[in-house]
Design an enzyme around this catalytic site. Structure first.
Site, PDB file in Angstrom:
ATOM      1  N   ARG A  83      33.231  23.270  24.588  1.00  0.00           N
ATOM      2  CA  ARG A  83      33.428  24.648  25.036  1.00  0.00           C
ATOM      3  C   ARG A  83      33.052  25.588  23.892  1.00  0.00           C
ATOM      4  NH1 ARG A  83      38.393  28.086  24.804  1.00  0.00           N
ATOM      5  NH2 ARG A  83      38.012  29.786  26.247  1.00  0.00           N
ATOM      6  N   GLU A 118      42.318  25.307  25.584  1.00  0.00           N
ATOM      7  CA  GLU A 118      42.677  25.411  24.163  1.00  0.00           C
ATOM      8  C   GLU A 118      44.097  24.925  23.971  1.00  0.00           C
ATOM      9  OE1 GLU A 118      42.310  29.187  22.074  1.00  0.00           O
ATOM     10  OE2 GLU A 118      40.381  29.566  23.057  1.00  0.00           O
ATOM     11  N   ASN A 168      45.052  28.156  28.189  1.00  0.00           N
ATOM     12  CA  ASN A 168      45.249  28.019  26.739  1.00  0.00           C
ATOM     13  C   ASN A 168      46.739  28.048  26.463  1.00  0.00           C
ATOM     14  OD1 ASN A 168      42.497  28.173  26.572  1.00  0.00           O
ATOM     15  ND2 ASN A 168      42.431  30.084  25.398  1.00  0.00           N
ATOM     16  N   GLU A 205      40.955  34.595  27.519  1.00  0.00           N
ATOM     17  CA  GLU A 205      42.180  35.350  27.228  1.00  0.00           C
ATOM     18  C   GLU A 205      42.012  36.860  27.337  1.00  0.00           C
ATOM     19  OE1 GLU A 205      43.892  34.080  23.517  1.00  0.00           O
ATOM     20  OE2 GLU A 205      44.133  32.015  24.206  1.00  0.00           O
ATOM     21  N   HIS A 207      34.133  35.856  24.483  1.00  0.00           N
ATOM     22  CA  HIS A 207      35.286  35.496  23.649  1.00  0.00           C
ATOM     23  C   HIS A 207      35.416  36.613  22.608  1.00  0.00           C
ATOM     24  CE1 HIS A 207      37.856  31.848  22.337  1.00  0.00           C
ATOM     25  NE2 HIS A 207      38.255  32.879  21.594  1.00  0.00           N
ATOM     26  N   TYR A 259      49.793  27.474  23.337  1.00  0.00           N
ATOM     27  CA  TYR A 259      50.203  27.208  21.948  1.00  0.00           C
ATOM     28  C   TYR A 259      51.723  27.139  21.776  1.00  0.00           C
ATOM     29  CZ  TYR A 259      45.334  27.902  20.712  1.00  0.00           C
ATOM     30  OH  TYR A 259      43.968  27.757  20.637  1.00  0.00           O
TER      31      TYR A 259
END
Ligand code: FCB
Length: 469
Positions: free
Chosen positions: A76, A370, A293, A165, A120, A295
């Site tokens: 990606r 991600e 994504n 995002e 991005h 985290y």
């Protein structure tokens, strides 16, 4: 416990143009908002910029070698808009298109699926000068840009991802200002949300028309928002943040409408008149796969009106909140352990998020686009990087994906962030997320232990606990 992932599960890794490419003024590339922002004193840690980054623009062939050796089934990357269309409108730059064309062909030759993100975060500066994402015209320019890159790369790209995002672009770029372009305009942030969504719909239709065999996706950083207590007031704080963070995107993208509570919560900030008739239908172009994504998690409570209120959600401090219209919500510190970003490590949050999506949007395939961690890596005298904590983080999160799949979530793949150490936005080169270390003096790449471990996983699909776990 060893966990076996299904045949065909995609093992990938991700990067983004401004974070790795460098060559900021070469071969006709124009400036983006991140060039301007990072060159503005005080905006990034140590004044770091993406001018050179990991020099991937020149070292792409070597990097393809690493991708192949890692056994990745997909890679990606993102396309730099100002590299392929320097002013954000009008003529395309052949040299820029050729760069991505070579990269895509190189991936295909090595049996690696190209997953291309159109945006991005590197908006051409000229478009920011004309109003940026709060201006509707930017969405129309994006449609034109999408048509240019899809015409050039077409269905050699396996999956087209419109945005990475959009939450960050809108709220950090135009709300708190901790990301480029650094504006702090609450109503502008919400207008940006809408124009990013609209641009997604317009570009998605371009993909459908010009590359019908390609898959269409968008990547969201959905928030797992938890309440500090079982009180109704805290539940309402969660609802408000969920509306701004998650449903402002999921609503129009998947259900064809903005949630009523989001419009009501933010009525003091804007009347949302920038949403025109038909926009929501345009935005809801059917997706083949939703990129997720993940985290860490977010903990909130209703502000008591007395104690010092925090809107620190881990994305950098500013006198201005990214959480526009949510002045009565207090963000709380969370239990550790933490990564070098200060983000709490909570793999169960990923399972929770995937199961929520599975419940609310059954039948929509999901992809972890991600997940990864920054730690302060050390090169030991043996020339290696024993990044045990990153390895443990990856193991636990991939296991959490497996847990969600066991419970029914349709997850098709996982991309580790990131292939290489890179320019971590406002944190510059100080925060290292790569499974491959980059020595920024020599541009030498060194496989960290996590890369060796990941190669074993991509080869077998068997997730083994790291030694000592
Ligand atoms: C995400 C971004 C990515 C990287 C990671 C750490 O928000 O998409 O570029 O910075 O965080």
């Amino acid at each position: 416990m060893t966990r076996v992932f299904p045949e065909g599960f995609v093992w990938g890794s991700a990067t983004a143009s401004y974070q790795i490419e460098g060559a900021a003024t070469e071969d006709g590339r124009g400036p983006s908002i991140w060039d301007t922002y990072s060159h503005t004193p005080g905006r990034t840690l140590n004044g770091d910029t993406g001018d050179v980054a990991a020099d991937h623009y020149h070292r792409w062939a070597e990097d393809l070698g690493h991708i192949a050796e890692l056994g990745l089934s997909a890679y990606r990357f993102s396309i730099s808009w100002p590299r392929v269309q320097p002013g954000g409108s009008g003529a395309f730059n052949r040299a820029g298109l050729d760069f991505y064309s070579r990269l895509v062909d190189g991936l295909l030759e090595r049996g690696v699926r190209p997953v291309a993100t159109m945006y991005h975060w590197d908006l051409p500066q000229e478009l920011e000068d004309a109003g940026g994402w709060p201006a509707r015209d930017t969405a129309l320019r994006f449609q034109e840009y999408a048509a240019g890159i899809v015409a050039a790369l077409g269905d050699r790209v396996h999956t087209w991802t419109t945005f990475n995002e959009p939450w960050c672009s809108a709220y950090l770029g135009y709300g708190s200002g901790v990301h480029a372009p650094g504006r702090t305009e609450p109503a502008g942030a919400l207008a940006a949300v809408h124009h990013l969504n609209l641009a997604h719909g317009l570009a998605g239709r371009v993909v459908r028309e010009l590359a019908p065999a390609a898959e269409l996706s968008v990547t969201l950083n959905l928030h797992v928002v938890r309440p500090a207590s079982g009180s109704a007031a805290d539940a309402d704080a969660v609802r408000r943040i969920d509306a701004l963070a998650n449903r402002a995107f999921l609503g129009p993208l998947l259900d064809g409408a903005y949630p009523a509570d989001l419009l009501a919560d933010t009525a003091k900030v804007t009347d949302w008149s920038f949403v025109r008739d038909g926009d929501e239908r345009t935005i809801a172009v059917p997706l083949d796969v939703l990129g997720v994504n993940y985290y860490s998690t977010t903990l909130v409570r209703a502000w008591d009106g007395v104690s010092a209120r925090s809107d620190n959600d881990g994305h950098g401090s500013s006198a201005h909140t990214p959480w526009v219209g949510a002045d009565d919500v207090d963000f709380l510190p969370q239990p550790g352990p933490y990564t070098a970003m200060g983000w709490n490590i909570e793999p169960a949050g990923l399972t929770e998020l995937l199961l929520r999506l599975h419940r609310e949007h059954p039948g929509l395939p999901l992809m972890i686009t991600e997940n990864g961690a920054a730690f302060d890596d050390v090169v030991t005298p043996d020339g290696r990087v024993h990044d045990d904590r990153r390895l443990d983080y990856l193991y636990r999160h991939i296991d959490a994906v497996g847990t969600a799949m066991d419970a029914g979530a349709d997850v098709r793949g996982y991309f580790v962030w990131s292939l290489l150490d890179n320019f971590e936005w406002a944190w510059g080169y100080d925060r290292r997320f790569g499974i491959i270390r980059v020595d920024y003096d020599t541009q030498e790449r060194i496989w960290k232990d996590s890369a060796h471990w990941y190669r074993a996983l991509t080869a077998t699909g068997r997730l083994e606990p790291p030694a000592g776990d």
